[in-house]
Design a protein around this motif. Structure first.
Motif, short mmCIF file in Angstrom:
data_model
loop_
_atom_site.label_atom_id
_atom_site.label_comp_id
_atom_site.label_asym_id
_atom_site.label_seq_id
_atom_site.Cartn_x
_atom_site.Cartn_y
_atom_site.Cartn_z
N GLY A 58 17.20 5.68 -21.97
CA GLY A 58 18.35 6.56 -21.98
C GLY A 58 19.29 6.20 -20.83
N PRO A 59 20.55 6.57 -20.93
CA PRO A 59 21.49 6.21 -19.87
C PRO A 59 21.05 6.69 -18.49
N GLY A 60 20.55 7.92 -18.40
CA GLY A 60 20.12 8.44 -17.11
C GLY A 60 18.94 7.68 -16.53
N LEU A 61 17.96 7.36 -17.37
CA LEU A 61 16.80 6.61 -16.90
C LEU A 61 17.20 5.22 -16.45
N LEU A 62 18.12 4.60 -17.17
CA LEU A 62 18.59 3.28 -16.76
C LEU A 62 19.26 3.35 -15.39
N ALA A 63 20.06 4.38 -15.17
CA ALA A 63 20.69 4.55 -13.86
C ALA A 63 19.65 4.78 -12.78
N MET A 64 18.62 5.56 -13.05
CA MET A 64 17.57 5.81 -12.06
C MET A 64 16.83 4.53 -11.71
N SER A 65 16.46 3.75 -12.72
CA SER A 65 15.74 2.51 -12.47
C SER A 65 16.58 1.56 -11.63
N ASP A 100 30.08 1.48 -23.39
CA ASP A 100 29.88 2.86 -22.94
C ASP A 100 28.83 2.94 -21.84
N THR A 101 27.78 2.15 -21.97
CA THR A 101 26.73 2.16 -20.95
C THR A 101 27.26 1.64 -19.63
N LEU A 102 28.04 0.56 -19.66
CA LEU A 102 28.64 0.05 -18.43
C LEU A 102 29.50 1.12 -17.77
N ARG A 103 30.32 1.79 -18.53
CA ARG A 103 31.23 2.78 -17.94
C ARG A 103 30.45 3.98 -17.40
N PHE A 104 29.41 4.40 -18.10
CA PHE A 104 28.56 5.47 -17.57
C PHE A 104 27.91 5.04 -16.26
N LEU A 105 27.36 3.82 -16.24
CA LEU A 105 26.65 3.36 -15.05
C LEU A 105 27.58 3.23 -13.85
N ARG A 106 28.80 2.82 -14.07
CA ARG A 106 29.76 2.74 -12.96
C ARG A 106 29.89 4.10 -12.27
N SER A 107 30.01 5.14 -13.08
CA SER A 107 30.16 6.48 -12.50
C SER A 107 28.86 6.98 -11.90
N ALA A 108 27.77 6.84 -12.66
CA ALA A 108 26.49 7.39 -12.21
C ALA A 108 26.00 6.70 -10.95
N LEU A 155 22.67 11.35 -10.07
CA LEU A 155 21.52 10.76 -9.40
C LEU A 155 21.19 11.53 -8.13
N GLU A 156 19.93 11.83 -7.92
CA GLU A 156 19.51 12.46 -6.68
C GLU A 156 19.41 11.45 -5.54
N ARG A 157 19.24 10.17 -5.89
CA ARG A 157 19.11 9.12 -4.88
C ARG A 157 20.04 7.96 -5.27
N ALA A 158 21.32 8.16 -5.12
CA ALA A 158 22.27 7.09 -5.44
C ALA A 158 22.26 6.07 -4.32
N ALA A 159 21.94 4.83 -4.67
CA ALA A 159 21.85 3.77 -3.66
C ALA A 159 23.22 3.44 -3.10
N ASP A 160 23.25 3.11 -1.82
CA ASP A 160 24.50 2.71 -1.16
C ASP A 160 24.24 1.39 -0.44
N PRO A 161 24.83 0.29 -0.90
CA PRO A 161 25.85 0.22 -1.95
C PRO A 161 25.24 0.26 -3.35
N ALA A 162 26.07 0.68 -4.29
CA ALA A 162 25.65 0.64 -5.69
C ALA A 162 25.48 -0.81 -6.13
N PRO A 163 24.57 -1.06 -7.06
CA PRO A 163 24.38 -2.45 -7.50
C PRO A 163 25.56 -2.97 -8.31
N SER A 164 25.73 -4.28 -8.26
CA SER A 164 26.67 -4.92 -9.17
C SER A 164 26.12 -4.83 -10.59
N ILE A 165 27.02 -4.91 -11.56
CA ILE A 165 26.62 -4.86 -12.96
C ILE A 165 27.20 -6.08 -13.67
N MET A 166 26.32 -6.83 -14.32
CA MET A 166 26.75 -7.97 -15.13
C MET A 166 26.39 -7.72 -16.58
#
Length: 317
Positions: free
Chosen positions: A70-77, A118-126, A146-157
């Protein structure tokens, strides 16, 4: 700057036994390790281990399917791994294939371009730590943060094979990941994405001077992969449609052995590198010379010492 990556885990090597080699990779000249996700290990666990074994390496997924989490789980991972490797993790996502998505993971494979977008755009925000409530074309999300948003956020390819997705990667992603192409194909892909976007590709390397054995393994891989509709269309675009038509016809008729036999040596030799370790390294370099930013070696089993082969395939310095 050109990078030099390795696909992990290596075939036939237990995951925990990779530590000694991965710790050595930076000194050999490798800059990256990349995982895949089909029916072996998941994409994240090998990279989590590598993040602790060799903190100098960049880590990447090539790729995580956009349908199987799911989009949320992908963001968490992704955020978890980005926390383990600050500034060194690249999330590679893509549509994958109907076999993996539907046949193995009980999800519906539909509208791959739209779902990836859509997944890319969701992940950018999340991944930026935003609370996301959005009706996308292919799914909706309500009040996810996300309760633990990494800083910096990862790049997405993005995994991309043909012009539409390649252009989208150039417009909205941090890079494009392609697969199953020859060194001579790189300029055609580079022409679509432009000169500056990071372009990565997994390169299948079979370091053996037994050409018949290498071609036999290569034919099995090619008939398994390039009969997938997305890859078939990719090679039509690259100009191999006529060379691969006999393979497609035999495959469609259920003649798997014939499908392998009719693949021309020329095609096998351009897509699966083989020869001495030194020759293979030179062939990999030709991808870089043609415009590839990040070669990601996938070392195929030959019966030899794979750790020694990886050492031998390190970039010339």
């Amino acid at each position: 700057m050109s990078r030099w990556g390795l696909t992990i885990p290596l075939t036939g090597v237990p995951l925990v036994e990779h530590r000694a080699l991965i710790e050595e990779l930076p000194d050999l000249g490798y800059t990256d390790v990349w995982s895949a996700e089909t029916a072996g290990t998941d994409a994240f666990t090998p990279l989590a281990l590598a993040s602790q074994w060799a903190p100098q390496l960049r880590l990447g997924t090539a790729i995580v399917p956009v349908y199987t989490r799911g989009p949320g789980l992908l963001a968490m991972s992704a955020s978890t791994l980005a926390e383990l490797a600050p500034g060194r993790f690249v999330l590679g996502i893509g549509a994958s294939s109907p076999v993996i998505v539907e046949g193995w993971n009980a999800a519906e494979f539909s509208e791959p371009y739209q779902r990836t977008r859509d997944t890319l755009r969701f992940l950018r925000s999340a991944l930026a730590g935003e609370k996301v409530t959005e009706e996308y074309e292919t799914f909706s999300v309500s009040k996810f943060r996300l309760e633990r948003a990494a800083d910096p956020a990862p790049s997405i390819m993005l995994a991309a094979l043909r012009p539409g997705m390649l252009r989208f990667a150039a417009e909205e992603a941090d890079g494009a990941i392609t697969n199953w192409l020859a060194a001579s194909d790189v300029p055609k892909v580079r022409e679509v994405v432009g000169p500056d976007l990071e372009l990565a590709a997994r390169i299948f390397v079979c370091p053996t001077e037994d050409a018949a054995a290498a071609r036999g393994l290569g034919r099995m891989l090619i008939s398994s992969y390039l009969t997938v509709p997305a890859y078939a269309a990719f090679h039509d675009w690259l100009g191999r449609g006529d060379q691969l038509r006999p393979m497609h016809e035999a495959w469609a008729a259920g003649e798997r052995k014939k499908a392998n036999e009719v693949i021309p040596d020329e095609v096998v030799d351009s897509l699966v590198l083989h020869g001495s370790v030194e020759s293979c390294r030179e062939q990999i370099q030709s991808y870089v010379d043609n415009g590839l930013t990040t070669p990601v070696l996938a070392v195929l089993p030959t019966g030899g010492d794979v750790f020694e082969q990886v050492r031998g395939l390190a970039p010339a310095r």
